[in-house]
Design a protein around this motif. Structure first.
Motif, PDB file in Angstrom:
ATOM      1  N   ALA A  33       0.819  -1.210   0.000  1.00  0.00           N
ATOM      2  CA  ALA A  33       0.000   0.000   0.000  1.00  0.00           C
ATOM      3  C   ALA A  33       0.853   1.261   0.000  1.00  0.00           C
ATOM      4  O   ALA A  33       0.518   2.250  -0.661  1.00  0.00           O
ATOM      5  N   PHE A  34       1.954   1.241   0.729  1.00  0.00           N
ATOM      6  CA  PHE A  34       2.747   2.463   0.894  1.00  0.00           C
ATOM      7  C   PHE A  34       4.025   2.461   0.062  1.00  0.00           C
ATOM      8  O   PHE A  34       4.782   3.427   0.089  1.00  0.00           O
ATOM      9  N   ALA A  35       4.243   1.382  -0.684  1.00  0.00           N
ATOM     10  CA  ALA A  35       5.421   1.347  -1.554  1.00  0.00           C
ATOM     11  C   ALA A  35       5.161   2.178  -2.804  1.00  0.00           C
ATOM     12  O   ALA A  35       4.024   2.466  -3.172  1.00  0.00           O
ATOM     13  N   ALA A  36       6.224   2.586  -3.455  1.00  0.00           N
ATOM     14  CA  ALA A  36       6.092   3.302  -4.722  1.00  0.00           C
ATOM     15  C   ALA A  36       5.481   2.372  -5.764  1.00  0.00           C
ATOM     16  O   ALA A  36       5.686   1.148  -5.706  1.00  0.00           O
ATOM     17  N   LEU A  95      -5.365   3.831   0.491  1.00  0.00           N
ATOM     18  CA  LEU A  95      -6.557   3.620   1.300  1.00  0.00           C
ATOM     19  C   LEU A  95      -7.342   2.394   0.861  1.00  0.00           C
ATOM     20  O   LEU A  95      -7.918   1.688   1.695  1.00  0.00           O
ATOM     21  N   ALA A  96      -7.389   2.125  -0.450  1.00  0.00           N
ATOM     22  CA  ALA A  96      -8.174   0.999  -0.944  1.00  0.00           C
ATOM     23  C   ALA A  96      -7.675  -0.331  -0.403  1.00  0.00           C
ATOM     24  O   ALA A  96      -8.449  -1.285  -0.256  1.00  0.00           O
ATOM     25  N   ILE A  97      -6.387  -0.418  -0.099  1.00  0.00           N
ATOM     26  CA  ILE A  97      -5.817  -1.692   0.354  1.00  0.00           C
ATOM     27  C   ILE A  97      -6.121  -1.921   1.829  1.00  0.00           C
ATOM     28  O   ILE A  97      -5.808  -2.968   2.391  1.00  0.00           O
ATOM     29  N   GLY A  98      -6.765  -0.969   2.469  1.00  0.00           N
ATOM     30  CA  GLY A  98      -7.154  -1.169   3.863  1.00  0.00           C
ATOM     31  C   GLY A  98      -8.125  -2.323   4.033  1.00  0.00           C
ATOM     32  O   GLY A  98      -8.105  -3.015   5.063  1.00  0.00           O
ATOM     33  N   PHE A  99      -8.963  -2.564   3.023  1.00  0.00           N
ATOM     34  CA  PHE A  99      -9.936  -3.660   3.140  1.00  0.00           C
ATOM     35  C   PHE A  99      -9.266  -5.027   3.210  1.00  0.00           C
ATOM     36  O   PHE A  99      -9.567  -5.813   4.120  1.00  0.00           O
ATOM     37  N   PRO A 100      -8.371  -5.394   2.284  1.00  0.00           N
ATOM     38  CA  PRO A 100      -7.732  -6.716   2.429  1.00  0.00           C
ATOM     39  C   PRO A 100      -6.866  -6.829   3.674  1.00  0.00           C
ATOM     40  O   PRO A 100      -6.723  -7.920   4.221  1.00  0.00           O
ATOM     41  N   VAL A 101      -6.299  -5.707   4.134  1.00  0.00           N
ATOM     42  CA  VAL A 101      -5.536  -5.749   5.386  1.00  0.00           C
ATOM     43  C   VAL A 101      -6.471  -6.103   6.538  1.00  0.00           C
ATOM     44  O   VAL A 101      -6.172  -6.972   7.372  1.00  0.00           O
ATOM     45  N   ALA A 102      -7.618  -5.423   6.608  1.00  0.00           N
ATOM     46  CA  ALA A 102      -8.584  -5.700   7.667  1.00  0.00           C
ATOM     47  C   ALA A 102      -9.109  -7.131   7.567  1.00  0.00           C
ATOM     48  O   ALA A 102      -9.286  -7.814   8.591  1.00  0.00           O
ATOM     49  N   LEU A 103      -9.344  -7.599   6.328  1.00  0.00           N
ATOM     50  CA  LEU A 103      -9.820  -8.970   6.138  1.00  0.00           C
ATOM     51  C   LEU A 103      -8.784  -9.981   6.599  1.00  0.00           C
ATOM     52  O   LEU A 103      -9.116 -10.977   7.263  1.00  0.00           O
TER      53      LEU A 103
END
Length: 635
Positions: A33-36, A95-103
């Motif tokens: 999520a935070f990588a270039a 921000l969009a990758i927050g969902f798979p992280v939470a899952l």
């Protein structure tokens, strides 16, 4: 050393804490999520999102089985992430990758104290060998197409189907990436709705954003992964349907059967298109429902129902195959249904009805074909496409009879339903009035007996050696004798003259992608679909047949669009045609890629001299051979 079947091998087993694996995947997702933007970030997102789901489906896998399931689960996780991101307005990373992280973290909590067993088995060798052969063939196709380095930068090659099916796949993905929303507009027919299921394309759009490249470049490297995962899941599907004991002879029969299934529709395994990129999901469904006795387990039944419902948003034919399988198991084992409680029965049949409605919602078209008496062209298409798949129909019917005798009536009903769907769809094609509708229906109808083949061969391979030999002779011999049209055309993906997008072409598409609104609509003189494929912008209808968007309009109106485009490119009719195209379809950009052609020069001159109260054309971009005009309306 441990003896397994007739093979003596050292059994390798790995045990993993499922919660630790999920937490590790969550960490990889945060890194992505935070990588270039890069290929590494895209690969971390792809694999990190699917592995946690794979740990939930089962606790015991073979090695290749786990890898195939994880890839298929990644497709679901990416699509789910995209849908949530679009709904919340946070489609772009991080921000969009927050969902798979939470899952992943939620699944880690659910899986605490649970261990995952992954072992190396003989079936892995068969699956890996067939997958390696598939990758070798697909690798030649991928090396003969796609991005290539040139002295001035890069170029892009598309041969045969890639310039059509592949371009449409990339166009839908790019449209979703550019608009940050579900691709509701047909990218090949500006102003018309997209009637193609595209939830999976939204997931790939997120992957392209993470990689930081247009979809045609970003997704090229994932092709071999998806083709090999589909092959592996196909092998394990047939193994689960056929055998309970792993013997050397059984493995040889299995290897030959898997290779035969792959060859019958080799086009599904060698180039980028929607069917091939989402094939791991269908084979995941078939793998889940191929284990003997799965139907009697409530958890397995409802998981399969959920899988069929999810497939409706990915690919229409795949979802129809899944629905046929569930209906076959439902009505082939009515005795088990009588044991269900009233609430369970209502939930089950309600779920089937909801799946059917969702299938129509994502894959239905507002206008059906016109019907007439069958003509010579329809008979030609039946001979060219349907009859060449006759060995698959015969194999499926034979397997249905064998399953019925073994009291596996649900398997028998499923095979009959799939063959019936193929015959019914072919009959619809025969009766269509429009020649292209005839071809489209008859050609696509043969996917139903094809996807029945893994279950049919699995059933027949579980019988004696004589039945195995006859089944393989019928399918493999039929493949050699009938030589399906698609198999004969696969070499064209390598040998056909390529459609070349030069460095200058790609720079123009980069300009369009960066300087025009994502919902801009274009009309172009190009004889290809490079504009929507590389920019995600919708392009006005290009004939001569409605290859994509069939039945989005009545057939006569659809062909009128093609005539309207030709009229626009004819200097004597340019202004009249433009008035209709702009007013009715909202087209506001004109891209002339061959501005040196005398007729096109006259078209450009007329457009630039046009002055109306509604606006006028202004030059947006001009190169040595390309002109981009924008319709400038008064504010």
């Amino acid at each position: 050393m441990e003896a397994v079947g007739n093979w003596s091998t050292k059994k390798l087993v790995w045990h993993w804490h499922a919660d630790a694996l999920c937490i590790g995947c969550a960490a990889l997702l945060v890194l992505a999520a935070f990588a270039a933007p890069s290929g590494l970030a895209a690969f971390l997102l792809f694999f990190g999102s699917g592995i946690p789901l794979a740990t939930v489906l089962r606790s015991r896998y073979t090695l290749s089985e786990f890898m195939g399931v994880a890839v298929a689960c990644s497709l679901m996780a990416l699509a789910g992430t995209a849908v949530v991101g679009m709904a919340l307005g946070v489609f772009r990373p991080p921000l969009a990758i927050g969902f798979p992280v939470a899952l992943s973290l939620a699944l880690a909590w659910k899986s605490r104290k649970r261990r995952l067993e992954i072992r190396l088995a003989e079936s892995d060798l068969v699956a890996a060998a067939i997958a390696a052969l598939v990758c070798a063939g697909a690798g030649v196709v991928y090396l003969s197409n796609g991005p290539i380095a040139t002295t001035n930068g890069s170029a892009y090659l598309m041969r045969h189907w890639i310039a059509r099916d592949g371009a449409y796949f990339f166009a839908l993905v790019q449209e979703a990436a550019e608009r940050g929303a579900y691709p509701r507009e047909n990218p090949f027919m500006a102003g018309l709705n997209n009637d193609y299921a595209a939830l999976g394309h939204c997931g790939f759009a997120l992957l392209a954003l993470v990689k930081g490249e247009p979809a045609a470049f970003a997704l090229w490297g994932f092709g071999l992964i998806l083709h090999s995962a589909a092959t592996v899941l196909l092998a394990h599907t047939m193994f689960r349907a056929a055998y309970r004991k792993q013997t050397a002879l059984n493995q040889l029969w299995l290897g030959g059967a898997v290779a035969t299934v792959v060859l019958w529709r080799a086009d599904f395994f060698v180039y980028p298109q929607s069917q091939s990129y989402f094939l791991p999901l269908l084979f995941l469904f078939l793998w889940w429902t191929s284990k003997p006795g799965w139907w009697r387990l409530a958890k397995a039944r409802y998981t399969a129902l959920a899988g069929a419902f999810i497939l409706t948003g990915f690919h229409t034919v795949s979802a129809a195959v899944a629905l046929c399988l569930l209906l076959g198991f439902t009505f082939g084992d009515l005795r088990s249904l009588r044991k269900l409680s009233r609430h369970s029965g209502i939930f089950w049949f309600g779920g089937l009805a909801l799946t059917a409605v969702s299938l129509w919602f994502f894959g239905g078209t507002p206008f059906g074909p016109r019907f007439t008496k069958p003509g010579g062209f329809a008979i030609e298409q039946v001979h060219k496409h349907a009859l060449t798949f006759l060995p698959l129909y015969l194999t499926a019917i034979w397997a249905a009879v064998a399953a019925w005798r073994k009291r596996a009536r649900n398997v028998s009903a499923t095979l009959v339903l799939l063959c019936g769907a193929g015959i019914a769809y072919s009959l619809e094609g025969v009766l269509c009035a429009d020649p292209f509708s005839q071809f489209f229906a008859i050609f696509n109808a043969q996917r139903f007996p094809y996807f029945a083949l893994p279950l049919a061969l699995g059933t027949l391979l579980s019988l004696g050696n004589t039945s195995r030999f006859i089944a393989m002779l019928l399918t493999a011999g039929g493949l050699v004798f009938c030589r399906p049209q698609v198999l004969r055309e696969v070499p064209k993906l390598i040998t056909a003259d390529p459609l070349v997008f030069t460095t200058e072409d790609l720079r123009i598409y980069d300009y369009i992608r960066g300087k025009t609104p994502p919902d801009a609509r274009f009309i172009s003189d190009a004889g290809h679909e490079g504009l929507p494929a590389f920019t995600g912008r919708a392009s006005f209808a290009r004939g001569p047949v409605p290859l994509f968007g069939l039945h989005s309009l009545p057939e006569n109106e659809m062909y009128q669009l093609f005539f309207l485009r030709e009229a626009f490119l004819t200097p004597q009719q340019t202004i009249t045609a433009w008035a209709v195209i702009h007013a009715k379809f909202g087209v506001n950009y004109v891209l002339i890629e061959n501005a040196k052609k005398p007729e096109n020069q006259e078209v450009i001159r007329q457009l630039l001299s046009l002055r109306t109260t509604g606006g006028r054309f202004v030059p947006e971009l001009e190169t040595s051979r390309t002109v981009l005009l924008r319709w400038n309306s008064p504010s």
